[in-house]
Design a protein around this motif. Structure first.
Motif, PDB file in Angstrom:
ATOM      1  N   ALA A   1      11.744  13.391  30.982  1.00  0.00           N
ATOM      2  CA  ALA A   1      11.529  14.326  29.872  1.00  0.00           C
ATOM      3  C   ALA A   1      10.067  14.744  29.811  1.00  0.00           C
ATOM      4  O   ALA A   1       9.178  14.016  30.278  1.00  0.00           O
ATOM      5  N   ASP A   2       9.825  15.906  29.210  1.00  0.00           N
ATOM      6  CA  ASP A   2       8.466  16.437  29.112  1.00  0.00           C
ATOM      7  C   ASP A   2       7.829  16.208  27.752  1.00  0.00           C
ATOM      8  O   ASP A   2       6.616  16.394  27.592  1.00  0.00           O
ATOM      9  N   ALA A   3       8.633  15.859  26.764  1.00  0.00           N
ATOM     10  CA  ALA A   3       8.114  15.592  25.420  1.00  0.00           C
ATOM     11  C   ALA A   3       9.158  14.805  24.656  1.00  0.00           C
ATOM     12  O   ALA A   3      10.343  14.804  25.015  1.00  0.00           O
ATOM     13  N   ILE A   4       8.690  14.132  23.611  1.00  0.00           N
ATOM     14  CA  ILE A   4       9.547  13.283  22.780  1.00  0.00           C
ATOM     15  C   ILE A   4       9.635  13.893  21.391  1.00  0.00           C
ATOM     16  O   ILE A   4       8.630  14.395  20.868  1.00  0.00           O
ATOM     17  N   VAL A   5      10.820  13.806  20.796  1.00  0.00           N
ATOM     18  CA  VAL A   5      11.036  14.290  19.437  1.00  0.00           C
ATOM     19  C   VAL A   5      11.580  13.128  18.608  1.00  0.00           C
ATOM     20  O   VAL A   5      12.610  12.548  18.966  1.00  0.00           O
ATOM     21  N   ALA A   6      10.879  12.794  17.524  1.00  0.00           N
ATOM     22  CA  ALA A   6      11.286  11.627  16.723  1.00  0.00           C
ATOM     23  C   ALA A   6      11.213  11.931  15.237  1.00  0.00           C
ATOM     24  O   ALA A   6      10.317  12.655  14.784  1.00  0.00           O
ATOM     25  N   THR A   7      12.129  11.348  14.490  1.00  0.00           N
ATOM     26  CA  THR A   7      12.126  11.489  13.029  1.00  0.00           C
ATOM     27  C   THR A   7      11.283  10.388  12.389  1.00  0.00           C
ATOM     28  O   THR A   7      10.866   9.445  13.053  1.00  0.00           O
ATOM     29  N   ALA A   8      11.068  10.507  11.101  1.00  0.00           N
ATOM     30  CA  ALA A   8      10.558   9.384  10.304  1.00  0.00           C
ATOM     31  C   ALA A   8      11.605   8.277  10.309  1.00  0.00           C
ATOM     32  O   ALA A   8      12.761   8.516  10.655  1.00  0.00           O
ATOM     33  N   PRO A   9      11.222   7.053   9.944  1.00  0.00           N
ATOM     34  CA  PRO A   9      12.217   5.990   9.834  1.00  0.00           C
ATOM     35  C   PRO A   9      13.321   6.362   8.852  1.00  0.00           C
ATOM     36  O   PRO A   9      13.075   7.079   7.875  1.00  0.00           O
ATOM     37  N   PHE A  10      14.506   5.891   9.136  1.00  0.00           N
ATOM     38  CA  PHE A  10      15.588   6.079   8.171  1.00  0.00           C
ATOM     39  C   PHE A  10      16.343   4.764   8.023  1.00  0.00           C
ATOM     40  O   PHE A  10      15.994   3.782   8.646  1.00  0.00           O
ATOM     41  N   TYR A  11      17.330   4.740   7.183  1.00  0.00           N
ATOM     42  CA  TYR A  11      18.106   3.550   6.780  1.00  0.00           C
ATOM     43  C   TYR A  11      17.269   2.666   5.851  1.00  0.00           C
ATOM     44  O   TYR A  11      17.785   2.134   4.887  1.00  0.00           O
ATOM     45  N   THR A  12      15.981   2.535   6.156  1.00  0.00           N
ATOM     46  CA  THR A  12      15.112   1.667   5.379  1.00  0.00           C
ATOM     47  C   THR A  12      14.288   2.490   4.396  1.00  0.00           C
ATOM     48  O   THR A  12      14.184   3.706   4.536  1.00  0.00           O
ATOM     49  N   ARG A  13      13.737   1.819   3.384  1.00  0.00           N
ATOM     50  CA  ARG A  13      12.941   2.529   2.366  1.00  0.00           C
ATOM     51  C   ARG A  13      11.476   2.480   2.769  1.00  0.00           C
ATOM     52  O   ARG A  13      10.894   1.412   2.878  1.00  0.00           O
ATOM     53  N   THR A  14      10.883   3.641   2.954  1.00  0.00           N
ATOM     54  CA  THR A  14       9.576   3.695   3.582  1.00  0.00           C
ATOM     55  C   THR A  14       8.571   4.440   2.719  1.00  0.00           C
ATOM     56  O   THR A  14       8.861   4.871   1.617  1.00  0.00           O
ATOM     57  N   HIS A  15       7.360   4.598   3.222  1.00  0.00           N
ATOM     58  CA  HIS A  15       6.224   5.138   2.480  1.00  0.00           C
ATOM     59  C   HIS A  15       5.449   6.046   3.439  1.00  0.00           C
ATOM     60  O   HIS A  15       5.427   5.798   4.642  1.00  0.00           O
ATOM     61  N   PRO A  16       4.784   7.089   2.916  1.00  0.00           N
ATOM     62  CA  PRO A  16       4.057   7.991   3.817  1.00  0.00           C
ATOM     63  C   PRO A  16       3.079   7.268   4.754  1.00  0.00           C
ATOM     64  O   PRO A  16       2.934   7.665   5.920  1.00  0.00           O
TER      65      PRO A  16
ATOM     66  N   PRO B   1       3.459  -0.512  -5.095  1.00  0.00           N
ATOM     67  CA  PRO B   1       4.383   0.529  -4.615  1.00  0.00           C
ATOM     68  C   PRO B   1       3.685   1.837  -4.231  1.00  0.00           C
ATOM     69  O   PRO B   1       4.296   2.682  -3.593  1.00  0.00           O
ATOM     70  N   THR B   2       2.422   2.005  -4.632  1.00  0.00           N
ATOM     71  CA  THR B   2       1.725   3.220  -4.192  1.00  0.00           C
ATOM     72  C   THR B   2       1.163   3.041  -2.788  1.00  0.00           C
ATOM     73  O   THR B   2       0.654   3.992  -2.194  1.00  0.00           O
ATOM     74  N   LEU B   3       1.257   1.826  -2.248  1.00  0.00           N
ATOM     75  CA  LEU B   3       0.685   1.552  -0.929  1.00  0.00           C
ATOM     76  C   LEU B   3       1.727   1.218   0.125  1.00  0.00           C
ATOM     77  O   LEU B   3       1.407   1.113   1.309  1.00  0.00           O
ATOM     78  N   MET B   4       2.971   0.991  -0.270  1.00  0.00           N
ATOM     79  CA  MET B   4       3.975   0.543   0.695  1.00  0.00           C
ATOM     80  C   MET B   4       5.366   0.935   0.219  1.00  0.00           C
ATOM     81  O   MET B   4       5.578   1.198  -0.958  1.00  0.00           O
ATOM     82  N   GLY B   5       6.302   0.936   1.152  1.00  0.00           N
ATOM     83  CA  GLY B   5       7.684   1.240   0.825  1.00  0.00           C
ATOM     84  C   GLY B   5       8.408   0.031   0.262  1.00  0.00           C
ATOM     85  O   GLY B   5       7.896  -1.090   0.270  1.00  0.00           O
ATOM     86  N   GLY B   6       9.626   0.260  -0.196  1.00  0.00           N
ATOM     87  CA  GLY B   6      10.408  -0.798  -0.801  1.00  0.00           C
ATOM     88  C   GLY B   6      10.750  -1.913   0.172  1.00  0.00           C
ATOM     89  O   GLY B   6      10.847  -3.090  -0.220  1.00  0.00           O
ATOM     90  N   SER B   7      10.916  -1.573   1.433  1.00  0.00           N
ATOM     91  CA  SER B   7      11.223  -2.598   2.423  1.00  0.00           C
ATOM     92  C   SER B   7      10.022  -3.516   2.630  1.00  0.00           C
ATOM     93  O   SER B   7      10.159  -4.746   2.643  1.00  0.00           O
ATOM     94  N   SER B   8       8.850  -2.932   2.794  1.00  0.00           N
ATOM     95  CA  SER B   8       7.629  -3.726   2.947  1.00  0.00           C
ATOM     96  C   SER B   8       7.450  -4.689   1.781  1.00  0.00           C
ATOM     97  O   SER B   8       7.115  -5.868   1.974  1.00  0.00           O
ATOM     98  N   ALA B   9       7.662  -4.179   0.579  1.00  0.00           N
ATOM     99  CA  ALA B   9       7.451  -5.007  -0.607  1.00  0.00           C
ATOM    100  C   ALA B   9       8.511  -6.095  -0.700  1.00  0.00           C
ATOM    101  O   ALA B   9       8.203  -7.258  -0.951  1.00  0.00           O
ATOM    102  N   GLY B  10       9.764  -5.724  -0.494  1.00  0.00           N
ATOM    103  CA  GLY B  10      10.855  -6.670  -0.672  1.00  0.00           C
ATOM    104  C   GLY B  10      10.874  -7.737   0.421  1.00  0.00           C
ATOM    105  O   GLY B  10      10.846  -8.937   0.137  1.00  0.00           O
ATOM    106  N   LEU B  11      10.917  -7.272   1.672  1.00  0.00           N
ATOM    107  CA  LEU B  11      10.981  -8.230   2.776  1.00  0.00           C
ATOM    108  C   LEU B  11       9.662  -8.964   2.909  1.00  0.00           C
ATOM    109  O   LEU B  11       9.632 -10.164   3.227  1.00  0.00           O
ATOM    110  N   GLY B  12       8.558  -8.267   2.641  1.00  0.00           N
ATOM    111  CA  GLY B  12       7.251  -8.930   2.657  1.00  0.00           C
ATOM    112  C   GLY B  12       7.167 -10.006   1.594  1.00  0.00           C
ATOM    113  O   GLY B  12       6.568 -11.063   1.802  1.00  0.00           O
ATOM    114  N   GLY B  13       7.787  -9.750   0.455  1.00  0.00           N
ATOM    115  CA  GLY B  13       7.806 -10.748  -0.606  1.00  0.00           C
ATOM    116  C   GLY B  13       8.581 -11.991  -0.187  1.00  0.00           C
ATOM    117  O   GLY B  13       8.116 -13.129  -0.376  1.00  0.00           O
TER     118      GLY B  13
END
Lengths: 312, 312, 312, 312
Positions: free
Chosen positions: C102-117, B258-270
């Motif tokens: 467009a001249d530039a794109i603006v995007a957020t981090a992923p959402f809905y899913t559980r992610t990692h830095p 979990p220090t290397l990936m998000g919950g989705s990566s771990a769960g769906l990857g599993g």
């Protein structure tokens, strides 16, 4: 008394009746305690969230606990909440509870402050080091704002720091994983897992919890005892029917208008209003700054008690 | 096909196998679908969270759904997730799913934006107005960040907007209250309640849910079908034992670090790693930017499969 | 056009006027765009949260962006939001936005899913790899439910993945640390930091942000341009007075009754009602399932516009 | 002493130095207090979050407060935190603080329990009714898990219940709206607004706060006093430069490894390690169960102090 290992059965988290001026109503608390004992409960949990421990200063906490211990008179074990922000403060409550005659201590992880699993584990070890009494971890994320994970709890159980867990997280999946892992770790018979999820007791008993700590058990202890007995005897259809009846009754915890009061006012006010209507306690008063139920809400509670066959 | 009312049984949320370059691997998806059909599942849920719908653009979503519908060939109903932020976007996915031959639509409340129960209700009414297909509400607070309450869901069920609910909230108490209130509202036989809480299926079936949507059912459909059959036959001890075995197997969802990936990566990857090790799908690849399991994690998954008797 | 490095000034996030039937009202959108251009804004941000991007399907998103690009006609850069759950979906929006000019794109981090830095960083790298256009990260925890930290953003800036940041976190302390660390990393003149905190623009400019993206700038662009000019000239007392006037005007975002509608309905409805009362757009309509302001709320907005000297 | 209305200036929230065995180190606390007084601070805030009040039992809280009051000797006002879960408990701390000679009380909304704005208002009224001292509301959502809104705070200010607000919410937009509304309500000169956002003091002073309560002011009081003086004199460029230097220094609050300790351990440990390295206090010890900084982290703190010109 020798503390049961594991602790099983129905262990209601006692409400703390108050006078209209906010003092502990020891007569009503003793009456409530006796009512639960006479119904056949297997233990009592004083000074939990249902007991408004968060609202009581140290002196009325002691008064309440002494009243329960004295009334219980050793018939069943009395667990005492030691609810406070951090280790040293919890240790003081634990020492006070031991002096009052409690049989076990129930403590949450630290709150208010930002903490880490290593610190949470150290917290429980330090609490345990300061008391002779068995220690239960209290997982209540709605109040503490972190979840006690199996990865923190089970090593503490294996090493003997924790005697049990009161799980009020409402997270049935996490609870199930903990139960399976606890058995794998050889803890099945020596680590007591109690559920505070009073609406899914049948499922939690099926899953393997040892006991149940139902706030609604203040109002209808006989219902929870029947439910428990059905489950232990494998009469699952009867257990479900009893649980469903209690689920309908649980609507008394949101009889109050949520636009006018917080969840504590509605929930604890619902329990106390029911106990007052049933003639068990003298006043439905909750501790300040909670808001009392209005007459509409009180009538709703009355109807629910009638619907559940508790009032005619 | 005529959609079953209520929908009962085991309805796995299909994984969407991908090629190493990220395309839908239709051969593997068809193989997975056939495996579940052959095991005897009662329905299929495509394009849910387990199906990585959040990661797929519209074209591969269609490809995946068409593959499942074609492979199912009417043997069981196919529910299709229409996962998007708000009403108009969900309506487009619902129309696309209908065109692909889905038998029902599954949609969440709006997310990303700040909404209100009145808006959530209107959202579902507008989705329903745009499709001939039965509509299921999908309660998944971990993704949507709000909880669908019974006070929103049940009136929509009574009026015919919602045909069912997929509850992935993990909140057993709230689910139980909804079940009791649904029966009181006369919805027992016409509003399908499916639990996504794959670790407490025995308890949820005891509580009265009609069916179960277990992500882990991709890996061990036979286990969930046995569990379901035991529960329906009242063989609760056997149901519990089967559930406990599946709980242990579920550890494959956190084999990843979990220090290397998000919950989705771990769960769906599993799940996908397990399906790959079982020879069902060609690649354990998950959609970008998910992180693949490393070899240590893959070995852990292998051991869990062996422990569960699925691999020798 | 050559994209300004860094991008400075006032860059309003355009509202997307809709017809009563929910289509993009291109006439009104062009009028709004011209009004902002004529006021002297330094850039335009289309398809952001204020632009109801979350509510628009792909076709009206394109229509809106094309309208803005055509109307801007190269006078100022047009940034386009590519708001979606995950990488592949965002990449499609980015490609579409580039095709629209467009001249530039603006995007957020992923959402809905559980992610990692690590996944968030990879997400931005993949978006950047798919477009010729400069990429801005959009930090909006109220919608995405995670915060973009400096430890993720700054390495992406150093390596050239990110051209800038739109910070709608409201977290002034974290923004300040990022600004100081960006300067230490030699990014001061090449990484554009824009604040979306429209109520503390004076303080954020003092702290060193390059520009401001004020939703309220749809309603009162001249106010934000004066505020910006005062700040750049070091006339801080005048900047504060202008900001305070705008803070009072901002009350139009909660003119709607919060017990009847969500925050989006109230906020975007307030902006659009104001623009309608000012005669800029033809209808105050917001996208379904948002709730329109009632007449009481509309009168409140009118009073606020009068109080701010925008309506007589 | 007559309490200043409004309270302005730099009011550091004092750390509470501890001995290695966890007792209050009164010698070190007096030394720290004198250092701040000699630097010219305008007030002192004892028993706040920076003072580890959450970790101290009642007796050491009293010891700490008495030490500060005695050392301050009336030179500046001493505000005392009365940090506890609910009304009655807070009232006891307030009474104790008054007996110790505090000049004002600082209290949060209730926590641990689920509450309602009406209850929060009643909470503050009951605290105020129990003390002669001016009462400050303490808005710290990171600990309390709810935000004090202007709609709760300002009526309490108008009626005289609250003398001021310590805003540690980090929400600059909400703070600005409160400041503007407070002025509109005629409270500008009689309701003291103090910011705890130590990284954006320049912007908050620009916005109109009366004073600042910077935890980092324990380490570098002279820096905050220069920053305050620059801002009051309208030397904004100098204020910004000073704030930027302090922002860089603030990195000492995350010198500790976040995978090994909680935010409190890192933040308070950073302050105390710095004070220890500066020779102000005898031990960097923080209260259990906090984790001490390791030698790597201590070296980082030393480097930051050198970089800020505080250590050579």
């Amino acid at each position: 008394m020798r503390f049961p290992v594991p602790l099983t059965g129905v262990v209601p988290p006692l409400c703390t009746p108050l006078t209209p001026t906010g003092d502990v109503d020891t007569r009503s608390l003793a009456a409530l305690t006796r009512r639960l004992l006479d119904a056949g409960v297997h233990g009592l949990f004083a000074l939990g969230s249902s007991g408004e421990a968060a609202y009581l200063t140290d002196a009325p906490r002691r008064t309440a606990l002494e009243t329960v211990v004295t009334t219980a008179a050793g018939r069943v074990p009395v667990l005492a909440g030691a609810i406070d922000m951090t280790t040293a403060r919890v240790r003081e409550h634990a020492a006070s509870a031991a002096a009052c005659g409690a049989d076990a201590i129930v403590a949450t992880a630290p709150f208010y402050t930002r903490t880490h699993p290593v610190e949470v584990a150290d917290h429980f070890r330090r609490i345990r080091a300061g008391t002779e009494l068995p220690l239960f971890a209290y997982d209540i994320p709605a109040s503490v704002h972190t979840k006690l994970t199996a990865s923190v709890v089970l090593p503490l159980a294996v090493e003997g720091t924790l005697a049990g867990l009161k799980d009020s997280s409402g997270d049935a999946g996490a609870l199930r994983r903990l139960l399976v892992e606890a058995r794998e770790a050889g803890l099945a018979e020596r680590f007591s897992v109690l559920t505070g999820s009073e609406l899914a007791v049948d499922g939690d008993l099926l899953a393997g919890v040892h006991g149940v700590v139902p706030g609604l058990g203040n109002v209808d202890p006989a219902g929870y005892l029947r439910l428990y007995a059905h489950a232990r005897a494998g009469r699952w259809a009867e257990a479900v029917a009893e649980q469903d009846r209690l689920v309908a009754l649980f609507a008394l915890t949101d009889a109050g208008d949520p636009t006018l009061m917080g969840g504590s006012s509605a929930g604890l006010g619902g329990f106390k209003t029911a106990l007052h209507l049933l003639g068990v306690i003298d006043s439905p008063h909750t501790a300040a700054p909670q808001v009392p139920l209005d007459t509409t809400a009180v009538e709703r509670v009355r109807k629910l008690l009638e619907g559940a066959g508790l009032l005619s």
